[in-house]
Design an enzyme around this catalytic site. Structure first.
Site, PDB file in Angstrom:
ATOM      1  N   GLU A 174       0.821  -1.227   0.000  1.00  0.00           N
ATOM      2  CA  GLU A 174       0.000   0.000   0.000  1.00  0.00           C
ATOM      3  C   GLU A 174       0.850   1.270   0.000  1.00  0.00           C
ATOM      4  OE1 GLU A 174      -3.096  -0.193   3.012  1.00  0.00           O
ATOM      5  OE2 GLU A 174      -4.160  -1.739   1.889  1.00  0.00           O
ATOM      6  N   GLU A 293      -5.628  -8.146  -0.659  1.00  0.00           N
ATOM      7  CA  GLU A 293      -6.337  -7.849   0.594  1.00  0.00           C
ATOM      8  C   GLU A 293      -7.793  -7.597   0.234  1.00  0.00           C
ATOM      9  OE1 GLU A 293      -4.785  -5.056   3.478  1.00  0.00           O
ATOM     10  OE2 GLU A 293      -2.716  -5.578   2.955  1.00  0.00           O
TER      11      GLU A 293
END
Ligand code: AHR
Length: 503
Positions: A174, A293
Site C-alpha cells: 500500500e 487484501e
C-alpha cells in the site's frame, strides 16, 4: 416473491481457468493474529513448536492456498533479520504501524513450518517503506538461493538446509497510502519497484512479482497511480495488487449488499489501465491482478466516534486489534465478493483474504480457550472446496434495486465452475426484503444431473453471529434446489448465499 429470475449454465460461456491462488489468505504481525492466535505455546492444543493445533485444523478446513506474510502495514517497518536466528537473542522492537511491541518470536522459519503443517504456500512481502532494494535482495538470497554464501550459511545454521523456495513476492505494501511508513508518490514508488524487481530477478529469474496498486478504489490517486506505476514496472512484474474492504455504513444494509459491484468495477478499471499501458508499448503481455487484501472490515468509525490516541509509554503486545464479529449479512456480502473474484478469474490470478485468525478474521480464538468459525468462514471454505477448474459466466436476468452509488443492480448474482468431476454454482440474493426463485437451464450439462450438495447461508436475524458463548449460532444448512426437465430451480431467501454441487 417477485418474478422468477432466469439464466443458462453452459460451459461454452467460459471465463477462464481458476488459479487456486485465488483462495489465498493473509497473515500479518498484528494484534492477536500470530501471538495468542496461531502461536500460543501454553495452550492445551499447542504442538511442540507452540502452534495451536485446533487453529491449524480450522485453517486447513478453510482451504486457503497461498498465504501472504508478514504484512500489511507491518512490513513497511519490518527488519526481516530480527525474525531469524536463536529466538532468545531476537530483539524486541516497536511496530509503528499498529503501535505495538513485536517480540520476533515468530519469523520466517517458524512461519514456514506453520505453513508446512497447513499445506499452504508462502507469499512474501518485502519492506519498501523504511528499507530498499538491498534488504529485499538479502531476504531473497537468504530464503531462496541453493548456493553457499554468507547469507545462505546463516539460513543453514538457523536450521534450514533447503531453500524456502518462495515463488510470489510483493514489492512493498500500500505505498499509495499516506498512513504507510515510507509512503511515496507513484513516480518514486514506480522507479523503486522497477529497480528492486530487476535486481531480484538477477538473483532468481523465476520469481513472480506483485507491484502495489491502490489501497482502495476510493483513493484520490486511483487510476493514475496504476498507470504511472505500471509505466515504470510493466516489463518487470507479473501482477498488480488491489485491496478492498467493505462495511455497512449508517445502517444502509441494502447499499452494503451492493458492495460486490464496487469490487467488479475496481477489477475492470485496473484491467483497463494495465491493458492501456500494454497498448502504449505495443505489448501482448497481460498484467494479472493479485487481489491480495479483501474482506469486510468496519474500518470507518461512525461519526463522532474517535479511535484512542496512541500513548508514548504504551506499546502493547498482542492486544485485541481489529477483532470484528461477523454476522450473516457480512457473510452474504463476503460470499458475493468471492463470486466476483471468480467472475474475473481470467485476470485475477491471486487473492488473499485479509486476514485469517482474530484480526478481521474468519477464525477466532480465546487465549487458553476455544477456537471457532465466524459466519464468513463458511462461504470461503465451501467455495474453496467446491470450485472446479474453469469459471463459467451466468448471465442472470433478475429483478433489480437502485443503489445510491451504482444505479440499477441485479438482486441475483452468481457464477459457475466446471471440470470433469462436476459442476458447482455459487449464488447470492442481494435483496433485503424479497426471497427469489432462480431457474437455471442446465440442458447443456447433459442428462441425469442431480444436486449432490447444497449449502445456504441465511437467517431470520441477519445480524446473528457466532461468538465465544454461542460458537455455532450460525451455520450453513441445505438449500432448496431441485432439477427437473433440464431446469435447476433454486429458492433463495432474502439476504442469502447459496452453493450447489451438481453431478
Ligand atoms: O489488513 C489490515 C491492513 O489493511 C493492512 O495492514 C494494510 O495493508 C491495509 O490497510
Amino acid at each position: 416473491m417477485t418474478d422468477i429470475a432466469r439464466t443458462h449454465l453452459d460451459p461454452r460461456f467460459a471465463i477462464g481457468d481458476i488459479d487456486r491462488r485465488i483462495f489465498g489468505g493473509f497473515v500479518e504481525h498484528l494484534g492477536r493474529h500470530i501471538y495468542d492466535g496461531i502461536y500460543e505455546p501454553g495452550h492445551p492444543s499447542a504442538d511442540a513448536d507452540g502452534f495451536r493445533t485446533d487453529v491449524i485444523e480450522l485453517v486447513q478446513e478453510l482451504g486457503v492456498t497461498t498465504i501472504r506474510y508478514p504484512g500489511g502495514n507491518f512490513v513497511s517497518g519490518y527488519r526481516w533479520e530480527d525474525g531469524v536466528g536463536p529466538v532468545s537473542e531476537r530483539p524486541r522492537r516497536l511496530d509503528l504501524a499498529w503501535h505495538s511491541t513485536e517480540t520476533n518470536e515468530v519469523g520466517l522459519h517458524e512461519f514456514s513450518s506453520w505453513l508446512e503443517k497447513i499445506g499452504s504456500d508462502l507469499m512474501l512481502a518485502v519492506n519498501l517503506g523504511t528499507r530498499g532494494t538491498q534488504e529485499a535482495l538479502d531476504l531473497l538470497e537468504y530464503a531462496n538461493l541453493p548456493v553457499q554464501t554468507a547469507l545462505t550459511d546463516q539460513r543453514v545454521a538457523n536450521g534450514r538446509a533447503e531453500p524456502f523456495g518462495v515463488q510470489m513476492w510483493c514489492l512493498g505494501n500500500e505505498m499509495d497510502g499516506f498512513w504507510q511508513l515510507g509512503h511515496r508518490n507513484s513516480e518514486d514508488y514506480g522507479k523503486l519497484a522497477s529497480r528492486t524487481a530487476k535486481a531480484m530477478r538477477m538473483l532468481d529469474p523465476e520469481l513472480q512479482l506483485v507491484v502495489c496498486g491502490s489501497s482502495s478504489r476510493a483513493m484520490p490517486t486511483f487510476g493514475s497511480w496504476e498507470r504511472t506505476v505500471l509505466e515504470h514496472t510493466f516489463a518487470d512484474v507479473d501482477f498488480i495488487s488491489c485491496h478492498a474492504y467493505y462495511q455497512e455504513h449508517d445502517g444502509k444494509a441494502q447499499e452494503f449488499l451492493a458492495s460486490a459491484v464496487d469490487m467488479s468495477r475496481f477489477i475492470d478499471s485496473v484491467v483497463a489501465t494495465a491493458d492501456h499501458v500494454a497498448a502504449m508499448r505495443d505489448s501482448t503481455k497481460r498484467m494479472m491482478i493479485s487481489f491480495d487484501e479483501w474482506n469486510i472490515w468496519y474500518l470507518h468509525l461512525p461519526e463522532g466516534v474517535e479511535a484512542p490516541a496512541p500513548q508514548l509509554d504504551d506499546w502493547p503486545l498482542a492486544s485485541r486489534l481489529l477483532e470484528e464479529k461477523y454476522h450473516v449479512l457480512d457473510a452474504v456480502v463476503f460470499g458475493d465478493l468471492l463470486i466476483t473474484l471468480l467472475q474475473h478469474a481470467d485476470r485475477v490470478r491471486s487473492a488473499s483474504l485479509a486476514q485469517l485468525v482474530n484480526v478481521i478474521a474468519p477464525i477466532m480464538t480465546e487465549p487458553g480457550g476455544a477456537a471457532w468459525r465466524q459466519t464468513t468462514f463458511f462461504p470461503f471454505s465451501i467455495t474453496s472446496r467446491l470450485a472446479g477448474r474453469h469459471a463459467v459466466r451466468l448471465a442472470i436476468e433478475s429483478p433489480t434495486f437502485t443503489s445510491e452509488r451504482f444505479g440499477e443492480v441485479g438482486t441475483i448474482n452468481g457464477v459457475a465452475t466446471v471440470d470433469d468431476d462436476g459442476t458447482s454454482v455459487f449464488l447470492v440474493n442481494r435483496s433485503l426484503s424479497d426471497p427469489q426463485v432462480l431457474e437455471i437451464d442446465v440442458t447443456a450439462l447433459g442428462s441425469g444431473l442431480s444436486v449432490r450438495e447444497s449449502h445456504l447461508i441465511a437467517d431470520d436475524d441477519i445480524y446473528a453471529a457466532n461468538t465465544l458463548e454461542d460458537p455455532e449460532r450460525v451455520a450453513p444448512r441445505p438449500a432448496e434446489a431441485t432439477i427437473a426437465d433440464g431446469v435447476l430451480r433454486v429458492t433463495m431467501p432474502a439476504v442469502s448465499w447459496v452453493a450447489l454441487r451438481l453431478g
